[in-house]
Design an enzyme around this catalytic site. Sequence first.
Site, PDB file in Angstrom:
ATOM      1  N   ASP A  93      15.888  -0.817  11.759  1.00  0.00           N
ATOM      2  CA  ASP A  93      15.121   0.393  12.120  1.00  0.00           C
ATOM      3  C   ASP A  93      15.920   1.356  12.994  1.00  0.00           C
ATOM      4  O   ASP A  93      15.355   2.034  13.860  1.00  0.00           O
ATOM      5  CB  ASP A  93      13.801   0.011  12.828  1.00  0.00           C
ATOM      6  N   ILE A 146      16.792  -8.055   5.625  1.00  0.00           N
ATOM      7  CA  ILE A 146      17.825  -7.130   6.115  1.00  0.00           C
ATOM      8  C   ILE A 146      18.652  -6.651   4.921  1.00  0.00           C
ATOM      9  O   ILE A 146      18.974  -7.423   4.030  1.00  0.00           O
ATOM     10  CB  ILE A 146      18.756  -7.852   7.129  1.00  0.00           C
ATOM     11  N   SER A 161       0.828  -1.213   0.000  1.00  0.00           N
ATOM     12  CA  SER A 161       0.000   0.000   0.000  1.00  0.00           C
ATOM     13  C   SER A 161       0.864   1.264   0.000  1.00  0.00           C
ATOM     14  O   SER A 161       0.480   2.281  -0.579  1.00  0.00           O
ATOM     15  CB  SER A 161      -0.983  -0.001   1.173  1.00  0.00           C
ATOM     16  N   GLU A 202       1.078   7.061   7.116  1.00  0.00           N
ATOM     17  CA  GLU A 202       2.237   6.595   6.338  1.00  0.00           C
ATOM     18  C   GLU A 202       2.090   7.015   4.875  1.00  0.00           C
ATOM     19  O   GLU A 202       3.047   7.425   4.228  1.00  0.00           O
ATOM     20  CB  GLU A 202       2.358   5.064   6.401  1.00  0.00           C
ATOM     21  N   HIS A 207       8.579   2.960   8.812  1.00  0.00           N
ATOM     22  CA  HIS A 207       8.319   2.043   9.935  1.00  0.00           C
ATOM     23  C   HIS A 207       7.113   2.564  10.715  1.00  0.00           C
ATOM     24  O   HIS A 207       7.017   3.763  10.971  1.00  0.00           O
ATOM     25  CB  HIS A 207       9.560   1.975  10.837  1.00  0.00           C
ATOM     26  N   ASP A 256      20.575   2.212   7.899  1.00  0.00           N
ATOM     27  CA  ASP A 256      21.958   1.845   8.200  1.00  0.00           C
ATOM     28  C   ASP A 256      22.005   0.337   8.422  1.00  0.00           C
ATOM     29  O   ASP A 256      21.070  -0.372   8.045  1.00  0.00           O
ATOM     30  CB  ASP A 256      22.517   2.670   9.376  1.00  0.00           C
ATOM     31  N   GLU A 257      23.064  -0.144   9.074  1.00  0.00           N
ATOM     32  CA  GLU A 257      23.217  -1.601   9.146  1.00  0.00           C
ATOM     33  C   GLU A 257      22.338  -2.267  10.202  1.00  0.00           C
ATOM     34  O   GLU A 257      22.233  -3.481  10.249  1.00  0.00           O
ATOM     35  CB  GLU A 257      24.695  -1.946   9.344  1.00  0.00           C
ATOM     36  N   GLY A 258      21.695  -1.495  11.049  1.00  0.00           N
ATOM     37  CA  GLY A 258      20.834  -2.080  12.081  1.00  0.00           C
ATOM     38  C   GLY A 258      19.403  -2.247  11.584  1.00  0.00           C
ATOM     39  O   GLY A 258      19.090  -1.943  10.438  1.00  0.00           O
TER      40      GLY A 258
HETATM   41  C1  GRF Z   1       3.841  -0.625   6.786  1.00  0.00           C
HETATM   42  O1  GRF Z   1       3.167  -0.474   8.001  1.00  0.00           O
HETATM   43  C2  GRF Z   1       5.270  -0.159   6.896  1.00  0.00           C
HETATM   44  O2  GRF Z   1       5.440   0.902   7.795  1.00  0.00           O
HETATM   45  C3  GRF Z   1       5.976  -1.375   7.432  1.00  0.00           C
HETATM   46  O3  GRF Z   1       5.340  -2.461   6.818  1.00  0.00           O
HETATM   47  C4  GRF Z   1       4.017  -2.089   6.421  1.00  0.00           C
HETATM   48  C5  GRF Z   1       3.948  -2.327   4.960  1.00  0.00           C
HETATM   49  O4  GRF Z   1       2.649  -2.098   4.453  1.00  0.00           O
HETATM   50  N1  GRF Z   1       7.405  -1.321   7.216  1.00  0.00           N
HETATM   51  P1  GRF Z   1       2.425  -2.016   2.884  1.00  0.00           P
HETATM   52  O5  GRF Z   1       3.051  -3.271   2.273  1.00  0.00           O
HETATM   53  O6  GRF Z   1       3.103  -0.769   2.390  1.00  0.00           O
HETATM   54  O7  GRF Z   1       0.947  -1.978   2.705  1.00  0.00           O
END
Ligand code: GRF
Length: 192
Positions: A139, A86, A12, A168, A103, A135-137
């Site tokens: 989130d 990752i 999405s 988002e 995220h 970065d390498e971690g």
């Molecule tokens: C979202 O909540 C995003 O923040 C997280 O995974 C979900 C992905 O949703 N990393 P979509 O595939 O973009 O609908």
Amino acid sequence: MNLAVLISGRGSNFSSLVDAQKKGQIGVADIKILISNNASAKGIDYAKKNKIPFFVLSDKEWESEIVNLLKKHKIQLVCLAGFMRIISPELINFMKGWIVNIHPSLLPAFPGLNVHQRVLESKFPFSGCTVHWVDEGVDTGPIIDQRVVPVLKGDDEEKLSSRILKEEHKLYPSVVKKIADGDFVPFFMEEK
Ligand code: GRF
């Protein structure tokens, strides 16, 4: 600015970036390709519908093929959108840090998986979403921008996640536009 979006599932956020581009809302950013590590990712349908070239890379061929694809399509920014793998240090270095992720929490709080469940258990009255450099971690990269979303009485994971997802879908295009406009650069790479 040439973009690749990487997904693993629903897509999405990918769709919202495509819609934003159609409305002229991501400046000079141009979504060139979609890459998925999952052949049945729903987001692929939206790429087909919008004639955006898409590529499915299995875990086996990932390391050898991803850089080739990014090179071939002259990708300047990689957007992770629900991408469940990752990112290797080699890929970060190849992109010189030009990789961003979205995220569904107010990082640095609640990195990783099962975010909404953990937020609800914490009784914290706010959550939200974050776009950050990768970065390498997991989130952990420098935060670019965030949106705050209230946790309401009676929320369950589904209600909270859909309220956050709406934000988002506004946050990611707005950050991509600012990066394309030159407002943000992955300065943290220079310190390494
Ligand atoms: C979202 O909540 C995003 O923040 C997280 O995974 C979900 C992905 O949703 N990393 P979509 O595939 O973009 O609908």
